[in-house]
Design a protein around this motif. Sequence first.
Motif, short mmCIF file in Angstrom:
data_model
loop_
_atom_site.label_atom_id
_atom_site.label_comp_id
_atom_site.label_asym_id
_atom_site.label_seq_id
_atom_site.Cartn_x
_atom_site.Cartn_y
_atom_site.Cartn_z
N GLU A 285 50.31 56.20 39.61
CA GLU A 285 50.73 55.61 38.34
C GLU A 285 49.52 55.18 37.51
N LYS A 286 48.58 54.51 38.15
CA LYS A 286 47.37 54.07 37.43
C LYS A 286 46.53 55.27 37.00
N LEU A 287 46.47 56.29 37.84
CA LEU A 287 45.70 57.48 37.50
C LEU A 287 46.30 58.16 36.27
N SER A 288 47.62 58.20 36.19
CA SER A 288 48.29 58.78 35.02
C SER A 288 47.94 57.99 33.76
N LYS A 289 47.90 56.67 33.88
CA LYS A 289 47.54 55.82 32.74
C LYS A 289 46.08 56.07 32.31
N ILE A 290 45.20 56.23 33.29
CA ILE A 290 43.79 56.51 32.99
C ILE A 290 43.66 57.85 32.28
N GLU A 291 44.38 58.86 32.77
CA GLU A 291 44.35 60.18 32.14
C GLU A 291 44.86 60.12 30.70
N GLU A 292 45.94 59.37 30.48
CA GLU A 292 46.50 59.23 29.14
C GLU A 292 45.50 58.52 28.22
N MET A 293 44.86 57.48 28.73
CA MET A 293 43.87 56.75 27.95
C MET A 293 42.70 57.67 27.56
N LEU A 294 42.23 58.48 28.50
CA LEU A 294 41.12 59.39 28.21
C LEU A 294 41.54 60.46 27.20
N LYS A 295 42.77 60.93 27.30
CA LYS A 295 43.28 61.91 26.35
C LYS A 295 43.34 61.31 24.94
N GLU A 296 43.88 60.09 24.85
CA GLU A 296 43.97 59.41 23.55
C GLU A 296 42.58 59.16 22.96
N GLU A 297 41.64 58.78 23.81
CA GLU A 297 40.27 58.52 23.35
C GLU A 297 39.65 59.80 22.81
N SER A 298 39.90 60.90 23.50
CA SER A 298 39.37 62.19 23.07
C SER A 298 39.96 62.61 21.73
N GLU A 299 41.26 62.41 21.57
CA GLU A 299 41.93 62.74 20.31
C GLU A 299 41.42 61.86 19.17
N LEU A 300 41.22 60.59 19.46
CA LEU A 300 40.70 59.67 18.44
C LEU A 300 39.28 60.08 18.03
N GLU A 301 38.47 60.43 19.00
CA GLU A 301 37.10 60.87 18.71
C GLU A 301 37.10 62.09 17.80
N ALA A 302 37.99 63.04 18.06
CA ALA A 302 38.09 64.25 17.23
C ALA A 302 38.53 63.89 15.81
N LYS A 303 39.49 62.97 15.69
CA LYS A 303 39.96 62.55 14.36
C LYS A 303 38.86 61.82 13.60
N LEU A 304 38.11 60.97 14.30
CA LEU A 304 37.02 60.25 13.64
C LEU A 304 35.93 61.21 13.18
N GLU A 305 35.63 62.20 13.99
CA GLU A 305 34.62 63.19 13.60
C GLU A 305 35.08 63.97 12.38
N LYS A 306 36.36 64.34 12.34
CA LYS A 306 36.90 65.05 11.19
C LYS A 306 36.81 64.16 9.94
N ALA A 307 37.15 62.89 10.08
CA ALA A 307 37.08 61.96 8.95
C ALA A 307 35.65 61.80 8.47
N MET A 308 34.71 61.69 9.40
CA MET A 308 33.31 61.54 9.02
C MET A 308 32.81 62.79 8.30
#
Length: 90
Positions: free
Chosen positions: A45-68
């Motif tokens: 369960e915790k591993l799934s949460k970690i994976e989701e957090m890393l996925k969200e962080e990666s998506e956010l990073e891509a969106k921020l780079e696009k915005a920049m």
Amino acid sequence: MRLLEIKFKNDKKCYIYYRLLITSTMNIETRKYKIIQKVMQSSDEKLSKIEEMLKEESELEAKLEKAMQQVREGKVKPHSEVRKRYEKWL
């Protein structure tokens, strides 16, 4: 919070606030090892949460780079202009 200033050719500036998370008492290898240990001891369960957090962080990073990139290309409008345009809905 820290402030990052980005300057452009046309003398415009963009400011971004960001938080720097660094544990100054440990070197990078020690910090990585501690994270690996925590992951290895995690439940499914915790591993799934970690994976989701890393996925969200990666998506956010891509969106921020696009915005920049849009900011660097001048594809942005000043806040006052946007506010004026949408004033009737505010």
